[in-house]
Design a protein around this motif. Sequence first.
Motif: not given
Length: 364
Positions: A144, A150, A153-154, A157, A207, A209, A211, A363
């Motif tokens: 990160t 951002d 996270a995508r 996910g 939490n 990220g 999914r 996400t």
Amino acid sequence: MAQFWFSILLAFFMVLTAVSGQGGRGREMVPAMFIFGDSLIDNGNNNNLPSFAKANYFPYGIDFNGGPTGRFSNGYTMVDGIAELLGLPLIPAYSEASGDQMLHGVNYASAAAGILDITGRNFVGRIPFDQQIRNFQTTLDQITANLGADNMARAIGRCIIFVGMGSNDYLNNYLMPNYPTRGQYNGQQYADLLVDKYAQQLTSLYNLGARKFVVAGLGLMGCIPSILAQSPAGGCSEEVNQLVLPFNANVKTMINSLSANLPGIKFTYIDVAHMFQDIVANARSYGLTVVNRGCCGIGRNRGQITCLPFQTPCPNREQYVFWDAFHPTEKVNVIMARKAFSGDRTFIYPVNIEQLANLDNETN
């Protein structure tokens, strides 16, 4: 060297963020797979630990291209088979991965590890699930910092998060005479304790990220060679099989609850117990002839002492369900991987891994 790796990783994830996962042979269906678990899917994280739970010696890996790596099998584990079906390379162990080896995910699994930190202490060194999650967070923090929250996270996910925990919380905790848990909890109470903790741990991954989760249930542990060897008649222990049923039931309830309460989360549950039942009941149709003893081991059912260094294993490994006292052969791992990847709701619920990989994911 670190900056070079992060530059490659940044470019890799930016491409994956811009393009949806695509199926098809040779095509990567997901950006990566991150793996959490125990010896059933460990691929070397215990190699350098002061631990009695190691498999980095021959004949482990006798049928694996890299030889003994720390996999508790003669060859592939189930997650190796799943990685290939997803179009990914084999996922490296956290303890050994560096540079571009980490581009497609990391395996944090550790032999003797459990949902509870205290599980597996008889083996000394191991990496419990809570620590595996912290190791995952370290990986994500590093990425990160270069990729941005951002974009990260995508990408995360859409990654597959494979979790297979709980076996050792029974075999190397509840069923061990030097642990107090059996005197403190009945079977249902212990399953409740484990799955309450499990839900917190999966929520921690959410939490961070994650999914798309693949959660493996517990198999029929009363039928593994180690337990068979304790029976004078050499039969499955119905007591042990019944003991783990509440855990699997609770996990299914947990999945439904988390799905209802955590926006964007998706689950696949692998019914390992049902898969095992099918494999044993239809052994010959799978080319299997030996269902009740290990290929490598000593004593009754080759399960009283597990596979020793340089021990000569059975020559007909393709016909065995079990490799050693506790773990399946590569043949069975690959069968289960295929069922988990493309099987129907007989073995996997509510969608299979192929369908999970292809799901569009918000996400949050």
